[in-house]
Design a protein around this motif. Structure first.
Motif, PDB file in Angstrom:
ATOM      1  N   ARG A  68       0.823  -1.214   0.000  1.00  0.00           N
ATOM      2  CA  ARG A  68       0.000   0.000   0.000  1.00  0.00           C
ATOM      3  C   ARG A  68       0.852   1.256   0.000  1.00  0.00           C
ATOM      4  NH1 ARG A  68      -4.438  -0.794   4.619  1.00  0.00           N
ATOM      5  NH2 ARG A  68      -4.852   1.395   4.146  1.00  0.00           N
ATOM      6  N   VAL A  69       2.079   1.116   0.443  1.00  0.00           N
ATOM      7  CA  VAL A  69       2.963   2.274   0.414  1.00  0.00           C
ATOM      8  C   VAL A  69       4.124   1.975  -0.522  1.00  0.00           C
ATOM      9  CG1 VAL A  69       4.443   3.809   1.755  1.00  0.00           C
ATOM     10  CG2 VAL A  69       2.359   2.868   2.765  1.00  0.00           C
ATOM     11  N   ALA A  70       4.344   2.869  -1.449  1.00  0.00           N
ATOM     12  CA  ALA A  70       5.483   2.738  -2.355  1.00  0.00           C
ATOM     13  C   ALA A  70       6.289   4.017  -2.236  1.00  0.00           C
ATOM     14  CB  ALA A  70       5.013   2.540  -3.791  1.00  0.00           C
ATOM     15  N   MET A  71       7.583   3.849  -2.047  1.00  0.00           N
ATOM     16  CA  MET A  71       8.389   5.010  -1.755  1.00  0.00           C
ATOM     17  C   MET A  71       9.702   4.896  -2.501  1.00  0.00           C
ATOM     18  SD  MET A  71       8.880   6.285   2.085  1.00  0.00           S
ATOM     19  CE  MET A  71      10.311   5.401   2.580  1.00  0.00           C
ATOM     20  N   SER A  72      10.137   5.990  -3.089  1.00  0.00           N
ATOM     21  CA  SER A  72      11.432   6.011  -3.765  1.00  0.00           C
ATOM     22  C   SER A  72      12.221   7.193  -3.276  1.00  0.00           C
ATOM     23  CB  SER A  72      11.244   6.188  -5.270  1.00  0.00           C
ATOM     24  OG  SER A  72      10.946   4.994  -5.871  1.00  0.00           O
ATOM     25  N   LEU A  73      13.471   6.942  -2.989  1.00  0.00           N
ATOM     26  CA  LEU A  73      14.367   8.038  -2.633  1.00  0.00           C
ATOM     27  C   LEU A  73      15.549   7.978  -3.577  1.00  0.00           C
ATOM     28  CD1 LEU A  73      14.429   7.571   1.247  1.00  0.00           C
ATOM     29  CD2 LEU A  73      12.981   9.122  -0.066  1.00  0.00           C
ATOM     30  N   ASP A  74      15.992   9.117  -4.047  1.00  0.00           N
ATOM     31  CA  ASP A  74      17.100   9.156  -4.987  1.00  0.00           C
ATOM     32  C   ASP A  74      18.078  10.244  -4.594  1.00  0.00           C
ATOM     33  OD1 ASP A  74      14.915   8.011  -7.174  1.00  0.00           O
ATOM     34  OD2 ASP A  74      17.002   7.467  -7.595  1.00  0.00           O
ATOM     35  N   LEU A  75      19.339   9.901  -4.682  1.00  0.00           N
ATOM     36  CA  LEU A  75      20.398  10.894  -4.520  1.00  0.00           C
ATOM     37  C   LEU A  75      21.160  10.903  -5.830  1.00  0.00           C
ATOM     38  CD1 LEU A  75      22.067  10.299  -1.068  1.00  0.00           C
ATOM     39  CD2 LEU A  75      21.260  12.483  -1.943  1.00  0.00           C
ATOM     40  N   TYR A  76      21.414  12.060  -6.350  1.00  0.00           N
ATOM     41  CA  TYR A  76      22.109  12.057  -7.630  1.00  0.00           C
ATOM     42  C   TYR A  76      23.125  13.168  -7.689  1.00  0.00           C
ATOM     43  CZ  TYR A  76      19.113  15.985  -8.718  1.00  0.00           C
ATOM     44  OH  TYR A  76      18.481  17.188  -8.683  1.00  0.00           O
ATOM     45  N   SER A  77      23.990  12.999  -8.625  1.00  0.00           N
ATOM     46  CA  SER A  77      24.962  14.034  -8.895  1.00  0.00           C
ATOM     47  C   SER A  77      25.232  13.974 -10.380  1.00  0.00           C
ATOM     48  CB  SER A  77      26.228  13.747  -8.097  1.00  0.00           C
ATOM     49  OG  SER A  77      27.272  14.533  -8.609  1.00  0.00           O
ATOM     50  N   SER A  78      25.234  15.102 -11.037  1.00  0.00           N
ATOM     51  CA  SER A  78      25.560  15.068 -12.454  1.00  0.00           C
ATOM     52  C   SER A  78      26.488  16.229 -12.755  1.00  0.00           C
ATOM     53  CB  SER A  78      24.298  15.136 -13.313  1.00  0.00           C
ATOM     54  OG  SER A  78      23.876  16.446 -13.430  1.00  0.00           O
ATOM     55  N   LYS A  79      27.446  15.932 -13.574  1.00  0.00           N
ATOM     56  CA  LYS A  79      28.453  16.935 -13.862  1.00  0.00           C
ATOM     57  C   LYS A  79      28.482  17.154 -15.361  1.00  0.00           C
ATOM     58  CE  LYS A  79      33.336  17.767 -13.148  1.00  0.00           C
ATOM     59  NZ  LYS A  79      34.598  17.209 -12.705  1.00  0.00           N
ATOM     60  N   THR A  80      28.337  18.384 -15.761  1.00  0.00           N
ATOM     61  CA  THR A  80      28.436  18.709 -17.181  1.00  0.00           C
ATOM     62  C   THR A  80      29.834  19.236 -17.439  1.00  0.00           C
ATOM     63  OG1 THR A  80      26.125  19.334 -17.153  1.00  0.00           O
ATOM     64  CG2 THR A  80      27.403  20.031 -19.057  1.00  0.00           C
ATOM     65  N   THR A  81      30.527  18.553 -18.286  1.00  0.00           N
ATOM     66  CA  THR A  81      31.834  19.073 -18.704  1.00  0.00           C
ATOM     67  C   THR A  81      31.724  19.407 -20.179  1.00  0.00           C
ATOM     68  OG1 THR A  81      32.512  16.812 -18.991  1.00  0.00           O
ATOM     69  CG2 THR A  81      33.253  17.904 -16.992  1.00  0.00           C
ATOM     70  N   ASP A  82      32.726  20.003 -20.717  1.00  0.00           N
ATOM     71  CA  ASP A  82      32.701  20.484 -22.108  1.00  0.00           C
ATOM     72  C   ASP A  82      31.488  21.391 -22.318  1.00  0.00           C
ATOM     73  OD1 ASP A  82      34.813  18.692 -22.566  1.00  0.00           O
ATOM     74  OD2 ASP A  82      33.375  17.081 -22.942  1.00  0.00           O
ATOM     75  N   MET A  83      31.114  22.086 -21.266  1.00  0.00           N
ATOM     76  CA  MET A  83      29.900  22.905 -21.363  1.00  0.00           C
ATOM     77  C   MET A  83      30.161  24.120 -22.249  1.00  0.00           C
ATOM     78  SD  MET A  83      27.679  24.450 -18.245  1.00  0.00           S
ATOM     79  CE  MET A  83      28.885  25.644 -17.741  1.00  0.00           C
ATOM     80  N   LEU A  84      29.162  24.423 -23.066  1.00  0.00           N
ATOM     81  CA  LEU A  84      29.309  25.542 -23.999  1.00  0.00           C
ATOM     82  C   LEU A  84      29.397  26.859 -23.245  1.00  0.00           C
ATOM     83  CD1 LEU A  84      26.904  24.987 -26.986  1.00  0.00           C
ATOM     84  CD2 LEU A  84      29.285  24.365 -26.734  1.00  0.00           C
ATOM     85  N   VAL A  85      30.384  27.642 -23.601  1.00  0.00           N
ATOM     86  CA  VAL A  85      30.503  28.994 -23.053  1.00  0.00           C
ATOM     87  C   VAL A  85      31.028  29.898 -24.165  1.00  0.00           C
ATOM     88  CG1 VAL A  85      30.855  28.498 -20.603  1.00  0.00           C
ATOM     89  CG2 VAL A  85      32.787  28.365 -22.162  1.00  0.00           C
ATOM     90  N   TYR A  86      30.778  31.168 -23.995  1.00  0.00           N
ATOM     91  CA  TYR A  86      31.343  32.136 -24.934  1.00  0.00           C
ATOM     92  C   TYR A  86      32.654  32.647 -24.372  1.00  0.00           C
ATOM     93  CZ  TYR A  86      27.112  32.205 -27.673  1.00  0.00           C
ATOM     94  OH  TYR A  86      26.083  31.848 -28.485  1.00  0.00           O
ATOM     95  N   GLU A  87      33.702  32.481 -25.128  1.00  0.00           N
ATOM     96  CA  GLU A  87      34.982  33.012 -24.669  1.00  0.00           C
ATOM     97  C   GLU A  87      35.289  34.275 -25.437  1.00  0.00           C
ATOM     98  OE1 GLU A  87      38.540  30.539 -23.710  1.00  0.00           O
ATOM     99  OE2 GLU A  87      37.066  28.930 -23.917  1.00  0.00           O
ATOM    100  N   LYS A  88      35.785  35.256 -24.702  1.00  0.00           N
ATOM    101  CA  LYS A  88      36.131  36.533 -25.324  1.00  0.00           C
ATOM    102  C   LYS A  88      37.311  36.318 -26.263  1.00  0.00           C
ATOM    103  CE  LYS A  88      33.871  39.946 -22.871  1.00  0.00           C
ATOM    104  NZ  LYS A  88      32.648  39.156 -23.023  1.00  0.00           N
ATOM    105  N   VAL A  89      37.293  37.011 -27.389  1.00  0.00           N
ATOM    106  CA  VAL A  89      38.433  36.935 -28.285  1.00  0.00           C
ATOM    107  C   VAL A  89      39.020  38.327 -28.425  1.00  0.00           C
ATOM    108  CG1 VAL A  89      37.632  34.932 -29.550  1.00  0.00           C
ATOM    109  CG2 VAL A  89      36.933  37.203 -30.303  1.00  0.00           C
ATOM    110  N   LEU A  90      40.213  38.411 -28.955  1.00  0.00           N
ATOM    111  CA  LEU A  90      40.886  39.701 -29.131  1.00  0.00           C
ATOM    112  C   LEU A  90      40.017  40.616 -29.974  1.00  0.00           C
ATOM    113  CD1 LEU A  90      44.541  38.556 -29.831  1.00  0.00           C
ATOM    114  CD2 LEU A  90      43.674  39.721 -27.800  1.00  0.00           C
ATOM    115  N   SER A  91      39.948  41.875 -29.558  1.00  0.00           N
ATOM    116  CA  SER A  91      39.059  42.782 -30.280  1.00  0.00           C
ATOM    117  C   SER A  91      39.556  42.993 -31.701  1.00  0.00           C
ATOM    118  CB  SER A  91      38.936  44.098 -29.526  1.00  0.00           C
ATOM    119  OG  SER A  91      40.221  44.629 -29.332  1.00  0.00           O
TER     120      SER A  91
END
Lengths: 483, 1063
Positions: free
Chosen positions: B742-765
């Motif tokens: 009659r009781v259903a229970m779920s517990l979750d612990l998670y960790s996720s890491k995004t690498t190679d994440m897109l970012v804008y890098e400034k370039v020489l003007s």
């Protein structure tokens, strides 16, 4: 089972109750933010004034004048409310006249928002009656704020310790105050004319030949006073003036002294011209308080009025300046009649159209160290070619004439002359224009026997069609009164 | 490029396939040898038991009790069964119509007594539909949320993204706006990418369903939601895979939502018909100033502009004499403009579904019609939808499925959000209440014609509603065919070919009369016309070989290897016209030729994914999974560093591992029969996000016009090493069931890491460009989720189910260029900083309003002007917190003001069944999320002639006045309205999202199988401190746009009545 159901009901009820309580609690948040909780902002200015016991007289007058409705409206106002004590001494003539009372009360209300601080800038503000009062930190005119910066939903309220009277303006005093001298006033009042002004005119047709509009009679002019229009509009509350009005004796003396300079064909027109030329110097748009009145006041037309403080009969403070009643204000002709400089390039007309050979030159005069502009007409091929200059209000006096005419375009000397009244008038002779003469050249003197409302002068070329002989060149012509 | 690599790839996959088949056949041989003694052993022990109905304790007849595929029994009328099993350490399965399935571990018992409860749809015994078919939730190693939609008979007007709200722990569904079918922004376990998508992958009936809106709408603030093109009434169930979505390779980083549409469950013909009507209630209006308050404000603001009082007094709205003021009646009104644009409205829906078939083919056919009127006048949506799902048995070995869906929407829309010229709601809020919608003459006689723009240059909201036009016609056809062929008993091959085609045509017309002019680069635009067509064509192919075998009843192996390929082409074409000759000429060709603008874009991209997955189960108590995918995409740069390189092309390699151990079935739990399930599971996976732009790796050019010279210029710097974002996830969970399941229970612990994440890098003007997109960032999410479902009361007449979901997520930026950067969007400044969470509002803190000049002078604070000079704050200005103590309020004093991400979010649900009545309630909540109330920024800035909120009445007016609302100052010279905590509000809320009362009618006529009446309330109650219309909105899909109330059409309360009849 039953108890279970009952329990369930109880729980549901509790939940529902909690929800309702929470909803009431939460509802308040948005409403709280938008609620106007400041009690002052829930009242308009009139409500604030009428609820203040020490302003009950002012409140009473507001109701009498109908200005209570104004202060209850949604426009913004600043009210300088005189305390009850200061209104006890209110003049019966103001109390008795609804018009005057409204003027008086409205003189304490402005649409401008004035918040008093120790650094409130000094300035004149327009009151509801159209008049201006001066404010300074915690004061208006000579009244001082006893309580300042109260606010209401539609403005700011200051309580002041004395009332601020609605004064007459300069024109009102001169034109209608019983204490003002009569003769100058009568003359000023005689200056009303119908003056052409098409701004509000009704067009009833177009002239088929000229294409000009035809106006309905009576709509194309305004009834205006020449003094207010041409000298200074002494009715303008937003500006400040100093005006002089001569006692009748002083007026007559000035008329007598000056009538010879304004001699015309008839006695009437002589009198008018004399009076006009005198009175037009009697107002300036600078405020000179009695203590700050200088020795000499320069009028709009260049006359230097010597002010003898002993001759001041009365100094009247008006809403837009000061009017000084003078027993006499004698002005020596030398101070009144000024040197006239006629810029030669600003001519009114030429005898023949020679625009193709007319040059307006910008040069440097290494003698006077000035930049100047002149006019040069070369190779025009017309004998006695001339340029006309119109000068207004020329009195009947003797003038000495000079010019600066720079002949830097040919080595040969040529001649030209200044014709007074007509191109070939003989009052002044032909004068040589020698090459590269950069100074003023004296042309001679001439005496005018009659005053001219407008007098034309002519710069006339030699009576020759030879190009080398008849150029016309001039920087300026100078007429110096010789009295 | 990708085509050529496909060759190599297919060769490689073929090789892999061969190896696998070889192994499979080998395994088969081995198994067939081993199986014989297993079968003999199977009948060693006899287990007996009695099954009762939990609600009344009476025995249950007709319950199937089985062990594996080899033994089964039905309970008799006394509920008794008897079954032979190989030993007392196995598990029995119990199933019965209308009852929740059970799985019972014998744990040495040979005599059982089992009480079964009626269906809840929430237990771990339920089957969930995953990538490769249906499996019991119990046997999964991944964290999965299962939602049984069951045809959505009570909330027909909501699209699936709306319906998922509050259903799955960790899935944040934020509805975009109150306009019909705008759907919701879905985010699973926080934000995983700054510039890429954060939307989970959507798979409908096995085919990738692209949920993105390509290109912008011509109407500001609008979003075309492809998910609304799946009719929610067609949906059977939804599974949300939160981790271990590696199989989808470079598309799996945000998890996956697997949607299964309805199909025939039995061969008998069944017809279901539903009719619904809904009443939509106008949202509670914002308290704006009335005419009197507004006019006082107006006088003040004009004086602060430097306008003389005589000039102000001469304005038509200040001259109160109707005889001399010819415009008296035009400017002396008290209009509530919100009334002019908002309304109560009605929705309608009809839906018919027929299922049936025979042993050769079964089918489900549905057709539906909806008409939804928004709460904004003139906005509506008409939707026609049909779906045909069929399953065929061509032969014993060859089977097939067809899924065809077509939806057509016709929508009338206007601009939404902050648009001072054409957005009806925003214009209505800021329009002066002194004016009136219609023209009026100097005698006060009103004309039926609508008035032009007013003296303040503001549009007439009624014109925007009645005379302006804006519409969208869009459809999506999605169809797929799947063929399955059983190669051997345990070996199956299948192939799917699918296609979808989207078309969205928009037309707009903004009249000249009554709408403020717009400024083009070379002209003033009075009337505005536009048309746009957007198309998306996508083909999809998925072929796989599947091996599924149970060995000796103890070992279960399922493996598959396959290849998916998706080819996409999107096109956008638009034409904008301006200044048609009259307002009667509304189509785009009537615009002035010289001003016509035509543009668009074509995008093509391809994706290929080869995958392998295998599952192993031991005695239904230990489960291991492994999957891997290798992805190629036209988007990846040729010099990408990660992944595998095959002949110059980079392939992303995405593996995942999972394990689950059902401890309760083993001896560790002894005979504790009160615990029905205790399961530990863990996954470790890697997946990717390929939303990196179609042509980022390539040099592109754009046309440019410079002083009449046309040419092509570089549109940016290519980054040939651009690649997918990599997401590495770890998940540990525990599933517990007890109290007779009659009781259903779920517990979750998670960790996720995004690498190679897109970012804008400034370039020489000197390069001529500002920045370049790189994979230089990293981000981390970690969190906790809980889900509890419970049958609180189980009596024959009264059943009460309770549910609870809870999710909390912490986001942390690990690496961005220069350790931090600022983003300005929608008037907000957002900081992204190493060590902090993403999308933190960054601005000034305030400390009340200077009551007097003395106070302002004493503070010594100065503000920096645009020209670099400084000016002192004065009485009535805001007192900003001087963070660095230099007495100058400038950007150095900006600080973090909170984030749009909630501290936790989730839901409560309750379902109370009382004889024939069912009362279903769903509460959703979100706590600790901050909102930048951009709408209030405009309505409280007190720096222009626009109408303001009632709160502005409390503004500072004179010396000594203590208030927290700064003075009215035109143009805001002291910067009182700079981005500060003044506009940041607590967006926490608790909402009674949905309340349904349904009643099952009893029919005597035999032809009516069932009939129900529904009464549903949506958004009935919201408890919040938020001061805008509603705390739920989403101004855009980007993370940066979250929590910014850009004044979109608000959500509203609606009450739906409906009836469903089943024949």
């Amino acid at each position: 089972m039953n108890s279970m159901k009952y329990k369930r009901k109880l729980q549901l009820g509790a939940l529902l109750g909690a929800i309702i309580l929470m909803s009431l609690g939460c509802k308040k948040m948005t409403e709280e933010h938008n609620a106007v909780e400041d009690p002052m902002l829930q009242k308009n200015l009139f409500e604030v004034i009428s609820q203040n016991q020490s302003l009950s007289s002012f409140a009473k007058y507001l109701v009498e004048t109908g200005l209570d409705k104004t202060l209850a409206s949604s426009k913004s106002y600043t009210v300088f409310a005189p305390s009850n004590e200061s209104l006890i001494l209110l003049d019966a003539s103001i109390k008795g006249s609804p018009v005057k009372l409204k003027q008086f009360i409205a003189n304490h209300i402005t649409e401008e928002l004035v918040s008093y601080t120790s650094s409130t800038p000094k300035k004149r503000i327009r009151m509801l009656n159209g008049k201006f009062n001066s404010i300074a930190p915690f004061s208006i005119e000579s009244a001082v704020a006893s309580q300042s910066n109260q606010y209401a939903s539609n403005g700011i309220l200051h309580t002041i310790n004395m009332s601020v009277n609605a004064l007459e303006n300069c024109w009102e005093f001169i034109a209608s105050n019983a204490s003002a001298p009569v003769k100058q006033r009568n003359f000023l009042q005689s200056l009303f004319r119908n003056i052409f002004d098409p701004t509000t005119a009704t067009v009833i047709g177009i002239n088929p030949t000229t294409g000009d509009p035809i106006y309905q009679k009576g709509t194309d002019s305004v009834f205006a006073n020449m003094f207010l229009r041409n000298v200074h509009d002494l009715r303008d509350e937003s500006k400040q003036f100093t005006a002089f009005i001569l006692a009748d004796g002083g007026w007559d003396a000035e008329q007598a002294a000056y009538s010879k300079y304004f001699a015309t064909g008839t006695a009437d027109s002589t009198a008018f011209a004399t009076a006009w030329n005198i009175v037009r110097d009697f107002a300036v748009d600078t405020l000179y308080t009695p203590s700050g009145l200088p020795d000499t006041v320069v009028s709009k037309f260049g006359a230097k009025l010597p002010i003898n403080k002993n001759a001041i009969v009365a100094s009247i403070k008006t809403s837009n300046g000061y009017v000084y009643v003078m027993s006499a204000l004698p002005v020596a002709p030398a101070l009144r009649f000024t040197t006239r400089v006629i810029e030669a390039e600003k001519y009114a007309a030429s005898s023949v159209d020679r625009r193709s050979v007319t040059y307006f030159r910008d040069r440097y005069n290494d003698l006077s160290k000035n930049f100047y502009s002149d006019v040069l007409v070369l190779n025009h091929g017309v004998a006695m070619f001339n340029l006309r200059y119109d000068q207004a209000e020329i009195p009947a006096i003797k003038y000495k004439a000079y010019w600066v005419a720079v002949n830097d375009f040919q080595t040969a000397t040529f001649t030209q002359k200044l014709g007074v009244g007509s191109p070939d008038a003989l009052l002044l002779p032909y004068v040589n224009v020698v090459a590269n003469t950069k100074g003023e050249v004296y042309l001679g003197e001439f005496t005018l026997t009659r005053y001219s409302p407008v007098l034309s002068f002519y710069l006339t070329a030699a009576n020759s069609t030879a190009n080398a002989a008849n150029p016309l060149v001039c920087d300026y012509i100078k007429l110096v009164p010789s009295l | 490029m990708i085509h050529s690599n496909l060759k190599y790839f297919s060769k490689a996959s073929a090789l892999l396939l061969l190896v696998l088949i070889g192994q499979a056949t080998l395994a088969q041989q081995k198994q067939s040898v081993k199986q014989k003694p297993g079968k003999v052993a199977a009948q060693k022990v006899t287990v007996k038991g009695v099954v009762t109905n939990h609600s009344n304790g009476k025995p249950l007849a007709g319950i199937t009790v089985s062990y594996g595929e080899i033994a089964a029994d039905l309970t008799d009328e006394k509920g008794i069964f008897s079954i032979n099993v190989p030993g007392l350490d196995v598990e029995l399965h119990l199933k019965g119509e209308g009852f929740e399935p059970r799985q019972v571990a014998l744990k040495g018992r040979s005599d059982l007594s089992i009480a079964m409860i009626s269906e809840t749809g929430k237990s771990f015994q339920q089957n969930v539909m995953l990538q490769h078919g249906s499996t019991p939730l119990r046997n999964n190693t991944a964290s999965i949320g299962a939602v049984s939609v069951n045809g959505n008979w009570n909330r027909p007007f909501e699209s699936i993204d709306d319906l998922l709200q509050g259903q799955v722990a960790g899935l944040q569904s934020i509805r975009r706006s109150g306009a019909a079918s705008k759907g919701a922004n879905l985010m699973l376990r926080g934000q995983n990418s700054l510039y890429g998508t954060n939307m989970p992958l959507v798979i409908v009936d096995g085919m990738l369903f692209d949920p993105a809106d390509y290109g912008n709408s011509l109407m500001g603030g609008n979003y075309t939601n492809p998910l609304s093109l799946i009719n929610s009434q067609d949906i059977d169930n939804v599974s949300v895979i939160k981790d271990a979505s590696s199989e989808y390779g470079a598309k799996g980083a945000n998890g996956a939502i697997i949607i299964t549409t309805g199909r025939a469950k039995r061969q008998a013909t069944s017809i279901d018909f539903g009719v619904y009507g809904s009443y939509n209630q106008m949202p509670e209006q914002l308290p704006m100033m009335n005419a009197a308050d507004y006019r006082t404000y107006l006088g003040e603001i004009l004086q602060s502009k430097g306008m003389g009082i005589a000039t102000i007094a001469a304005m038509p709205y200040m001259r109160d004499d109707s005889l001399t003021n010819r415009e008296y009646y035009k400017y002396h009104n008290n209009t509530n403009w919100q009334d002019k644009v908002l309304r109560n409205s009605i929705n309608k829906n009809y839906f018919l579904k027929v299922t049936g078939g025979d042993n050769i083919a079964t089918y489900a056919l549905s057709i539906g019609f909806s008409n939804m009127e928004g709460v904004l006048k003139s906005n509506d949506l008409t939707k026609y939808n049909t779906r045909f799902n069929a399953a065929f048995n061509f032969s014993k070995r060859l089977t097939g499925q067809a899924n065809l869906g077509f939806t057509y929407n016709e929508q009338n829309l206007r601009s939404q959000g902050i648009d001072a010229k054409t957005s009806p709601l925003f214009v209505a809020l800021t329009k002066s209440p002194l004016l009136i919608a219609n023209e009026v003459n100097e005698k006060g006689i009103f004309s039926p014609n609508l008035g032009d723009t007013d003296i303040f240059g503001v549009s007439n909201p009624s014109v925007l509603i009645e005379k302006a036009q804006g519409g969208s016609k869009n459809y999506r056809f999605a169809g797929s065919y799947t063929f399955n062929y059983d190669l051997a008993k345990s070996l199956k091959a299948s192939a799917m070919i699918g296609v979808f085609y989207d078309k969205n045509r928009e037309n707009i017309f903004t009249p000249r009369k009554g709408v403020a002019d717009d400024t083009l680069s070379n002209a003033i635009a009075d009337s505005r016309l536009g048309t746009q067509v957007r198309r998306l064509f996508s083909t999809y192919f998925d072929a796989k070989l599947e091996y599924d075998k149970t060995i000796n009843n103890d070992h279960h192996v399922a493996s598959r290897i396959g290849l998916r390929y998706q080819q996409n082409a999107a096109e956008q074409d638009y034409t904008l016209g301006y200044n048609s000759a009259t307002d009667e000429l509304i189509s785009v060709q009537n615009g002035v030729g010289a001003l016509r603008q035509t543009g668009g874009g074509i995008n093509e991209w391809n994706w290929m994914n080869s995958y392998f997955s295998t599952e192993y189960g031991f005695k239904e108590r230990v489960f291991l999974t492994f999957s891997a995918a290798m992805d190629g995409s036209s988007r990846f740069g040729p010099n990408a560093k990660a992944g595998l390189g095959i002949s110059g092309v980079r392939y992303a390699f995405m593996p995942s591992l999972g394990a689950a151990w059902i401890i309760s079935s083993g001896s560790a739990f002894g005979n504790a029969a009160s615990i029905d399930l205790f399961k530990l599971r863990a996954t470790l996976s890697r997946s990717g996000n390929d939303d990196i732009g179609n042509y980022t790796a390539r040099q592109t050019y754009t046309s440019q016009n410079f002083l009449g010279m046309q040419g092509l210029v570089r549109s940016g710097i290519p980054n040939p090493s651009i690649q997918w974002e990599t997401s590495t996830k770890a998940n540990v969970g525990v599933d517990v069931a007890f109290w007779n399941d009659r009781v259903a229970m779920s517990l979750d612990l998670y960790s996720s890491k995004t690498t190679d994440m897109l970012v804008y890098e400034k370039v020489l003007s000197g390069s001529g460009f500002e920045n370049v997109l790189t994979n230089g960032g990293a981000m981390k999410n970690s969190g906790f989720e809980a889900m509890v479902n419970m049958r609180a009361i189980n009596r024959s007449a009264l059943k009460w189910d309770l549910g609870f979901t809870y999710a909390t997520n912490r986001n942390k930026i690990l690496r961005v260029p220069n350790d931090q950067f600022l983003t300005n969007t929608h008037g907000a400044t957002i900081i992204t900083q190493n060590g902090a969470s993403a999308n933190v509002f960054f601005g000034y803190k305030t400390n009340g309003v200077f009551a007097s000049s003395t106070q302002a002078v004493a503070s010594g604070l100065k503000t920096k002007n645009a020209d670099g000079s400084y000016s002192n704050f004065q009485a009535g200005d805001l007192q900003f917190v001087d963070l660095n103590g230099d007495r100058i309020i400038d950007e150095k004093d900006m600080q973090q003001l909170g984030s749009a991400a909630p501290r936790f979010h989730g839901s409560f649900s309750s379902k109370l069944s009382l004889t024939r009545f069912t009362i279903d309630a769903l509460f959703t909540f979100s706590q600790g999320n901050e909102i930048f109330n951009q709408l209030r920024y405009y309505l409280e800035s007190a720096s222009g002639t626009e109408n303001q909120l009632k709160s502005v009445v409390s503004r500072w007016r004179t010396e000594g006045q203590v208030t927290n609302m700064p003075k009215a100052s035109f143009g805001d010279p002291r910067g009182n309205n700079r981005f500060s905590d003044r506009w940041i509000e607590d967006g926490s809320y608790l909402r009674l999202r949905n309340l349904t009362i349904s009643y099952d009618l009893a029919f005597r006529e035999k032809f009516v199988k069932n009939a129900s009446v529904y009464l549903t309330g949506n958004n009935l109650l919201t408890f919040t401190k938020y001061m805008g219309y509603d705390p739920e909105f989403s101004a855009g899909n980007a993370g940066f746009a979250q929590g910014i109330d850009a004044g979109l059409d608000p959500l509203f309360r609606a009450v739906t009545m409906g009836i469903r009849i089943g024949l």
